[in-house]
Design a protein around this motif. Structure first.
Motif, PDB file in Angstrom:
ATOM      1  N   GLU A 134       0.829  -1.210   0.000  1.00  0.00           N
ATOM      2  CA  GLU A 134       0.000   0.000   0.000  1.00  0.00           C
ATOM      3  C   GLU A 134       0.859   1.255   0.000  1.00  0.00           C
ATOM      4  O   GLU A 134       0.530   2.238  -0.666  1.00  0.00           O
ATOM      5  N   GLU A 135       1.976   1.226   0.721  1.00  0.00           N
ATOM      6  CA  GLU A 135       2.889   2.373   0.730  1.00  0.00           C
ATOM      7  C   GLU A 135       3.511   2.571  -0.650  1.00  0.00           C
ATOM      8  O   GLU A 135       3.623   3.688  -1.137  1.00  0.00           O
ATOM      9  N   ARG A 136       3.910   1.479  -1.293  1.00  0.00           N
ATOM     10  CA  ARG A 136       4.475   1.586  -2.640  1.00  0.00           C
ATOM     11  C   ARG A 136       3.421   2.127  -3.611  1.00  0.00           C
ATOM     12  O   ARG A 136       3.747   2.893  -4.516  1.00  0.00           O
ATOM     13  N   ALA A 137       2.166   1.749  -3.420  1.00  0.00           N
ATOM     14  CA  ALA A 137       1.091   2.269  -4.274  1.00  0.00           C
ATOM     15  C   ALA A 137       0.943   3.781  -4.085  1.00  0.00           C
ATOM     16  O   ALA A 137       0.763   4.515  -5.060  1.00  0.00           O
ATOM     17  N   VAL A 138       1.046   4.245  -2.843  1.00  0.00           N
ATOM     18  CA  VAL A 138       0.988   5.687  -2.567  1.00  0.00           C
ATOM     19  C   VAL A 138       2.139   6.394  -3.288  1.00  0.00           C
ATOM     20  O   VAL A 138       1.957   7.440  -3.915  1.00  0.00           O
ATOM     21  N   GLN A 139       3.332   5.822  -3.203  1.00  0.00           N
ATOM     22  CA  GLN A 139       4.502   6.407  -3.875  1.00  0.00           C
ATOM     23  C   GLN A 139       4.307   6.431  -5.385  1.00  0.00           C
ATOM     24  O   GLN A 139       4.641   7.421  -6.052  1.00  0.00           O
ATOM     25  N   ALA A 140       3.752   5.360  -5.932  1.00  0.00           N
ATOM     26  CA  ALA A 140       3.529   5.300  -7.382  1.00  0.00           C
ATOM     27  C   ALA A 140       2.521   6.364  -7.814  1.00  0.00           C
ATOM     28  O   ALA A 140       2.721   7.032  -8.833  1.00  0.00           O
ATOM     29  N   ARG A 141       1.445   6.536  -7.043  1.00  0.00           N
ATOM     30  CA  ARG A 141       0.458   7.581  -7.367  1.00  0.00           C
ATOM     31  C   ARG A 141       1.118   8.954  -7.382  1.00  0.00           C
ATOM     32  O   ARG A 141       0.850   9.770  -8.272  1.00  0.00           O
ATOM     33  N   ALA A 142       1.965   9.216  -6.388  1.00  0.00           N
ATOM     34  CA  ALA A 142       2.657  10.509  -6.313  1.00  0.00           C
ATOM     35  C   ALA A 142       3.576  10.703  -7.516  1.00  0.00           C
ATOM     36  O   ALA A 142       3.633  11.794  -8.100  1.00  0.00           O
TER      37      ALA A 142
END
Length: 190
Positions: free
Chosen positions: A116-124
């Protein structure tokens, strides 16, 4: 590819200080070549000694002087030679992929959090790529920009970066969803 080629390619955009180069790497180049600021400064020194770039001091009022670096003709020739050489196949080296591959041994909740953290980073990063691509295009649509602009390399690499982050986002979401279903937990964001 070596750091030298990434630095030379970045200087195609114009004169840059070491600080500006580090910012360029942080925003766009890091998606295909990572380098720490101290590595960049060391590489600039080497490239200048080899005559591939030139440096000049710019005197600033009220601030320390800075050095600006520009691509020299031998640097352009080095890039041309690099472009003509065969490329190696790309590969992914990512500890999160190793963790997912071994997910059956446990640590599911922590792994889901990491996904989920990596997904947040990818969105950013997708947001940053979209902004960068809009800035490069100016008021032009993508098709017109790519057909008529004299420098399209940064745009094309930006498109690849955005595609990579989009795929990363989709994979992280899917993997987290599958793991949650397997352990019967709810998503962290609702």
């Amino acid at each position: 590819m070596t750091l030298r080629h990434a630095v030379l390619a970045a200087l195609l955009d114009g004169d840059m200080s070491g600080y500006q180069l580090a910012k360029t790497f942080d925003v766009s180049v890091s998606n295909y070549w990572h380098a720490l600021p101290q590595q960049l400064y060391g590489e600039l020194t080497k490239l200048e000694k080899e005559g591939l770039i030139t440096g000049r001091v710019v005197i600033q009022q009220g601030r320390p002087n800075k050095r600006l670096f520009s691509l020299a003709d031998p640097g352009t020739e080095t890039l041309t030679q690099f472009i003509t050489e065969p490329s190696r196949p790309s590969f992914i080296r990512d500890d999160l992929l190793v963790k997912v591959r071994a997910c059956e041994v446990g640590g599911h909740a922590e792994l889901i959090e990491q996904l989920e953290e990596r997904a947040v980073q990818a969105r950013a990063k997708i947001t940053l790529f979209d902004k960068l691509l809009r800035e490069l295009r100016g008021g032009t649509d993508e098709e017109t920009y790519l057909a008529s602009n004299s420098r399209i390399g940064p745009y094309l690499t930006g498109l690849r970066g955005r595609a990579f982050e989009t795929e990363t986002l989709l994979w992280c979401e899917q993997s987290a969803r599958v793991l949650r279903l397997r352990i019967g937990s709810k998503p962290a964001n609702g």
